[in-house]
Write an enzyme that holds these catalytic residues in place. Structure first.
Site, PDB file in Angstrom:
ATOM      1  N   SER A 141     -25.382  79.423  62.229  1.00 34.90           N
ATOM      2  CA  SER A 141     -25.362  78.183  63.464  1.00 34.90           C
ATOM      3  C   SER A 141     -24.200  78.761  64.452  1.00 34.90           C
ATOM      4  O   SER A 141     -23.469  79.017  63.710  1.00 34.90           O
ATOM      5  CB  SER A 141     -25.227  76.856  62.653  1.00 34.90           C
ATOM      6  OG  SER A 141     -25.416  76.295  64.384  1.00 34.90           O
ATOM      7  N   TYR A 154     -21.072  70.164  57.963  1.00 30.32           N
ATOM      8  CA  TYR A 154     -21.670  71.041  58.530  1.00 30.32           C
ATOM      9  C   TYR A 154     -21.790  72.534  58.684  1.00 30.32           C
ATOM     10  O   TYR A 154     -22.081  73.553  57.831  1.00 30.32           O
ATOM     11  CB  TYR A 154     -23.048  70.769  59.054  1.00 30.32           C
ATOM     12  CG  TYR A 154     -24.174  71.678  59.358  1.00 30.32           C
ATOM     13  CD1 TYR A 154     -24.930  71.970  58.488  1.00 30.32           C
ATOM     14  CD2 TYR A 154     -23.902  72.466  60.805  1.00 30.32           C
ATOM     15  CE1 TYR A 154     -26.724  73.011  59.266  1.00 30.32           C
ATOM     16  CE2 TYR A 154     -25.202  73.569  61.519  1.00 30.32           C
ATOM     17  CZ  TYR A 154     -26.341  73.304  60.440  1.00 30.32           C
ATOM     18  OH  TYR A 154     -26.834  74.413  60.627  1.00 30.32           O
TER      19      TYR A 154
END
Length: 264
Positions: A141, A154
């Site tokens: 990401s 995360y």
């Protein structure tokens, strides 16, 4: 790489990016190994892939469980001897401040997003090295480059994925095995279905389709690059962050902190 008759294993294949990647690889004649926890969803996808006349193997597995990954890899290697492409796509996030999240919630993200990737690589890399070919695609990401309030745990898992991949890429030099990270911005999938995102806006106007990211994954499977950022224009933002952190970090931090504070 010509994908026809190549074996492609995809984790997190039951929905979203993983599901679309399976479809795109199958369109090009690849044999597909579907890995995820939800067998019924994998079976549905396997039925959908029948129209492409490719071999499909369904392997229910929780990649955060190293024993399950070990057993899954045994079953796969018994059928295929080795895989050509490993797509580590399984991952999720729980939204919330570090002070509000439990240790279990923080650990669970690292266990799936980072350790799940590592377990799969450890089980499939030896056979790739033996035949001196193959490619690993790790789906990270843009959060692998930006530490953001509300998703700190995360971000940590994706920072770890990118760092691991960079180190491993150096180790794999001249072995015939490659590794590439795909780092998209927000993607329109069920990623945000977790209850912790309930009070947040679902998607931004710039969010990507799973098909766009799947196409980047196919590109990554043929790439010598360490990281492919999707869309590519966002690479400039990553460059700015690393080059002028004293300027960029406060802007990003304030913006995301405002969002976090607004839902409390």
């Amino acid at each position: 790489m010509d994908f026809k008759n190549k074996s492609v294993l995809i984790t997190g294949a039951s929905s979203g990016i993983g599901k679309q990647s399976a479809i795109e690889f199958a369109k090009l004649g690849a044999d597909i190994i579907l890995v995820a926890r939800r067998k019924e969803k994998l079976d549905e996808l396997a039925n959908e892939l029948e129209k492409f006349n490719v071999s499909v193997l369904v392997c229910p597995c929780d990649v955060s469980n190293k024993e399950q990954v070990k057993e899954m890899s045994k079953a796969v290697l018994e059928k295929f001897d080795s895989i050509d492409i490993l797509v580590n796509n399984a991952g999720f996030a729980i939204y919330g401040s570090v002070k509000d999240l439990s240790i279990d919630e923080i650990e669970s993200q690292m266990e799936t997003n980072y350790f799940g990737m590592m377990y799969c690589i450890k089980n499939f890399l030896p056979s790739m090295l033996e035949k001196k070919s193959g490619h690993i695609v790790n789906v990270a990401s843009v959060a692998a480059s930006f530490g953001l309030p509300g998703i700190a745990s995360y971000c940590a898992s994706k920072f770890a994925m990118l760092g691991f991949s960079e180190g491993l890429k150096h180790e794999l030099y001249d072995t015939g095995v490659g590794i590439t990270v795909v780092s998209p911005i927000m993607v329109r999938t069920d990623f945000f279905d977790h209850p912790s995102f309930e009070k947040m806006p679902k998607y931004s106007p710039t969010s990507l389709s799973s098909k766009t990211v799947a196409k980047a994954i196919l590109k990554a499977a043929n790439s010598s690059r360490l990281e492919i950022i999707v869309p590519s224009v966002v690479r400039s933002a990553v460059w700015l962050k690393h080059t002028f952190p004293f300027f960029i970090n406060p802007i990003i931090g304030k913006s995301f902190k405002k969002q976090l504070d607004s839902i409390k």
